[in-house]
Structures are given as C-alpha cells and as structure tokens.
Design a protein around this motif. Structure first.
Motif, short mmCIF file in Angstrom:
data_model
loop_
_atom_site.label_atom_id
_atom_site.label_comp_id
_atom_site.label_asym_id
_atom_site.label_seq_id
_atom_site.Cartn_x
_atom_site.Cartn_y
_atom_site.Cartn_z
N HIS A 5 -1.50 8.70 21.99
CA HIS A 5 -2.88 8.92 21.56
C HIS A 5 -2.99 9.05 20.04
O HIS A 5 -3.99 8.64 19.45
N SER A 6 -1.97 9.59 19.41
CA SER A 6 -2.07 9.88 17.97
C SER A 6 -1.78 8.67 17.09
O SER A 6 -2.00 8.72 15.88
N GLU A 7 -1.28 7.57 17.67
CA GLU A 7 -0.85 6.45 16.84
C GLU A 7 -1.83 5.27 16.84
O GLU A 7 -1.63 4.30 16.14
N ILE A 8 -2.89 5.34 17.66
CA ILE A 8 -3.80 4.21 17.78
C ILE A 8 -4.48 3.86 16.46
O ILE A 8 -4.84 2.72 16.21
N GLY A 9 -4.62 4.85 15.57
CA GLY A 9 -5.25 4.61 14.28
C GLY A 9 -4.45 3.71 13.37
O GLY A 9 -4.99 3.18 12.38
N ARG A 10 -3.17 3.52 13.67
CA ARG A 10 -2.33 2.65 12.82
C ARG A 10 -2.24 1.23 13.38
O ARG A 10 -1.45 0.42 12.91
N LEU A 11 -3.05 0.92 14.39
CA LEU A 11 -3.03 -0.41 15.00
C LEU A 11 -4.34 -1.15 14.77
O LEU A 11 -5.43 -0.60 14.98
N GLY A 39 6.72 4.34 12.74
CA GLY A 39 5.82 4.89 11.72
C GLY A 39 5.05 3.85 10.94
O GLY A 39 4.27 4.19 10.05
N ALA A 40 5.25 2.55 11.26
CA ALA A 40 4.58 1.49 10.52
C ALA A 40 3.13 1.32 10.95
O ALA A 40 2.73 1.75 12.03
N ARG A 41 2.35 0.70 10.08
CA ARG A 41 1.01 0.26 10.45
C ARG A 41 1.13 -1.18 10.92
O ARG A 41 1.82 -1.99 10.30
N VAL A 42 0.44 -1.52 12.01
CA VAL A 42 0.64 -2.82 12.65
C VAL A 42 -0.68 -3.59 12.78
O VAL A 42 -1.68 -3.03 13.26
N THR A 43 -0.66 -4.83 12.32
CA THR A 43 -1.73 -5.78 12.60
C THR A 43 -1.19 -6.76 13.62
O THR A 43 -0.31 -7.57 13.31
N ALA A 44 -1.67 -6.66 14.86
CA ALA A 44 -1.19 -7.49 15.95
C ALA A 44 -2.15 -8.67 16.15
O ALA A 44 -3.34 -8.46 16.39
N VAL A 45 -1.62 -9.89 16.02
CA VAL A 45 -2.44 -11.09 16.14
C VAL A 45 -2.16 -11.74 17.49
O VAL A 45 -1.06 -12.25 17.72
N GLU A 46 -3.15 -11.70 18.37
CA GLU A 46 -2.98 -12.17 19.74
C GLU A 46 -4.03 -13.23 20.08
O GLU A 46 -5.23 -12.98 19.97
N ILE A 47 -3.58 -14.41 20.49
CA ILE A 47 -4.50 -15.51 20.78
C ILE A 47 -5.19 -15.36 22.13
O ILE A 47 -6.29 -15.86 22.33
#
Length: 311
Positions: free
Chosen positions: A95-101, A70-78
C-alpha cells in the motif's frame, strides 16, 4: 512494509481473476520466480535515487521487485487490460509504494521524453522478444538520461548484443548498442521461471552508458554512423572496400576512405568495431562528403529478434 513478490500460483490466480490469456503477439510471458526477479534487480544496480523505465510489466512481478528496491518506476504496458490491473496489484502487495509507480498504456516504440514526468536513469525490463532490439535502441536514443540498462531477452539476442567483432554472433545490434555504452552478459534464465513457458532460454544483458563518449552523440551523427553499420553488415562476405563502394562513390574512393580511417579495405564489416565505423565517418568527412544516404525504414529487419518464440 515488506513487498510481497508474485509466485506461480498467484500469477495464474491473478490471470484467472481478470479473465486474462497471454497473447503471443505481445510476447507475453510472465516471470513467476521471486529469486529470478531479485537476481535481475540486484544485477541492475538500481537504488532509491533511480527513476526506472520498465517495458512490458505484465502482471507486475518485476515491477514489485523494483519498487522493493526503493526505485521510482514508469511502467509502459501496451495491453490495456494489464495496464489497468497493474496499479491494483501493486496496491494489494504494498500500500505504501503505489505513489512511486506510474503506468502508461502505450507502445514502447512510440514513447517520447515528453510522455513522462521524470527522465529515467535506468531501464530494467523483460523485453518482448519480437521487439527487443528496436525497443532497446529507441530508448537509448530517446533518453540520454538512462545510464544503466538491464534487460532479459531471447538467449540468441543476448549473445548477439554482447558479441565482440569478428565472432559469428557479431552483427548490427552488437555494433549499435556499443555506440551508447559497454555491454556485458549476465547469464541465462530457464524457460521454467515463466508462465506460459516459452520454447527458448532467455539471457540477461547489462549496458552501462559511457560516462564520457569518445564521439559525438547527437542524432544526426548517430544516424550517419548507424547507416555505415547497416552497409557494413548488409553483405557479410564482402570486403569493406566493396561493401562501402556505393556509399563512397567508387571502389577506389571506398578504399581511400577506409585507408584514411586506418581500416584495411580487405577487412569484412563483421570485423569492424564501433570505433572503426565512427572513425570511417569522421575521416571521410575530412576528405569529401559522401553521397546523401537513402531514406531508412523506421525499424530495420536486421534489428529484429530472430525468433519471437514464445508460447
């Protein structure tokens, strides 16, 4: 909608689909075991109110586990290839969780608070072995909003981070992470849960930032304390009196500063806790300011992982 976590077959199929080969230079080894992902996410304590920074999400195994929490995620990828693919993988599995990424194609060591829209409350990551400690220290310094850290690192680095003063594994990383919070080990992780399989075991480490620090946490004070830590461990066999002599100005002045901080000058740096280094700086300031520190490198060799041993 229940999120489907990635398995071994799916990880390899996905890599073939995008014609991707893991790069050792980026420390790319991807978790394919769902139970390991659930174990990391559970131990992190992350919940729906959290905004999480994930370093090196790779093909998205841990990212999916965090979103499932249920968390919001900021993924940092080089890696630009993986950064482009990650939103597609997440969309295919939920499909429903992409908005939290949010995905950032960036070197984690250059990430600043202005680069992200929402300040993170947690750091959860399978850190690349070769930059594990510099990345951890950078994020703790740059984001005071991070209250909880759960990272997977090389087992030997995990031991160093969690080591207590006086132990053989206690060193610069051990002392510096304790400037920010309490450190605990959360067990080992077998190489077999990764693709490709690394040559070493991994370890889980959790850091809980102090609710109220006993010392100032501003950048200027932190840098001075970290300078003392570097000096104290530069030559482990030296007594503190001799180790801090150049910083203090002379052997006698070094002893005076140590005694003022209730530190026996005969003790070695490897026995000093973070509170000792802090007290040494504070009590020395009451006596007289020590000489100005020499410029320090952006990333100290003592903060790097000993062996970026990933296949």
């Amino acid at each position: 909608m229940t999120i489907r976590l990635l398995g071994r077959t799916e990880i390899r199929h996905l890599a073939r689909e995008i014609d991707f080969r893991p790069r050792k230079a980026f420390g790319q080894n991807f978790v394919h075991d769902a139970n390991t992902v659930r174990r990391i996410v559970s131990a992190s304590g992350v919940h729906r109110q959290d905004s999480v920074i994930e370093v090196g999400p790779g093909l998205g195994s841990l990212t999916l586990g965090l979103l499932d929490r249920g968390a919001r995620v900021t993924a940092v990828e080089i890696d630009p290839v993986l950064a482009r693919q990650l939103p597609k993988t997440i969309a295919n599995h939920s499909h429903s969780e992409i908005g939290r990424l949010t995905v950032l194609n960036q070197d984690i060591l250059t990430l600043k608070a202005d680069d992200i829209d929402e300040l993170p409350t947690a750091l959860v990551a399978n850190l690349p072995y070769n930059i594990a400690v510099p990345a951890l220290l950078h994020l703790l310094a740059e984001f005071p909003s991070i209250k909880t850290v759960m990272v997977m690192v090389q087992a030997e680095v995990a031991e160093r981070l969690a080591a207590e003063p006086g132990g053989k594994d206690y060193g610069v990383p051990s002392a510096k992470v304790r400037f920010y919070g309490e450190v605990r080990r959360y067990g080992m992780v077998s190489p077999t849960v990764f693709w490709p399989i690394p040559r070493v075991y991994s370890g889980l480490v959790r850091i809980d930032r102090y609710e109220k620090s006993e010392w100032p946490t501003d950048a200027a004070f932190r840098e001075q304390v970290f300078e003392l830590i570097d000096i104290g461990f530069a030559q482990r066999r030296k007594t503190s009196r001799n180790a801090f002599a150049e910083w203090a100005g002379s052997g006698n002045e070094s002893a005076e500063r140590l005694l003022a901080a209730s530190i026996d000058p005969a003790r070695r740096g490897e026995t000093l806790a973070i509170k000792d280094f802090v007290r040494l700086l504070q009590r020395s300031g009451e006596l007289a300011p020590p000489p100005a520190p020499a410029p320090e490198p952006a990333v100290r060799e003592s903060e790097r992982a000993v062996d970026p041993a990933r296949s």
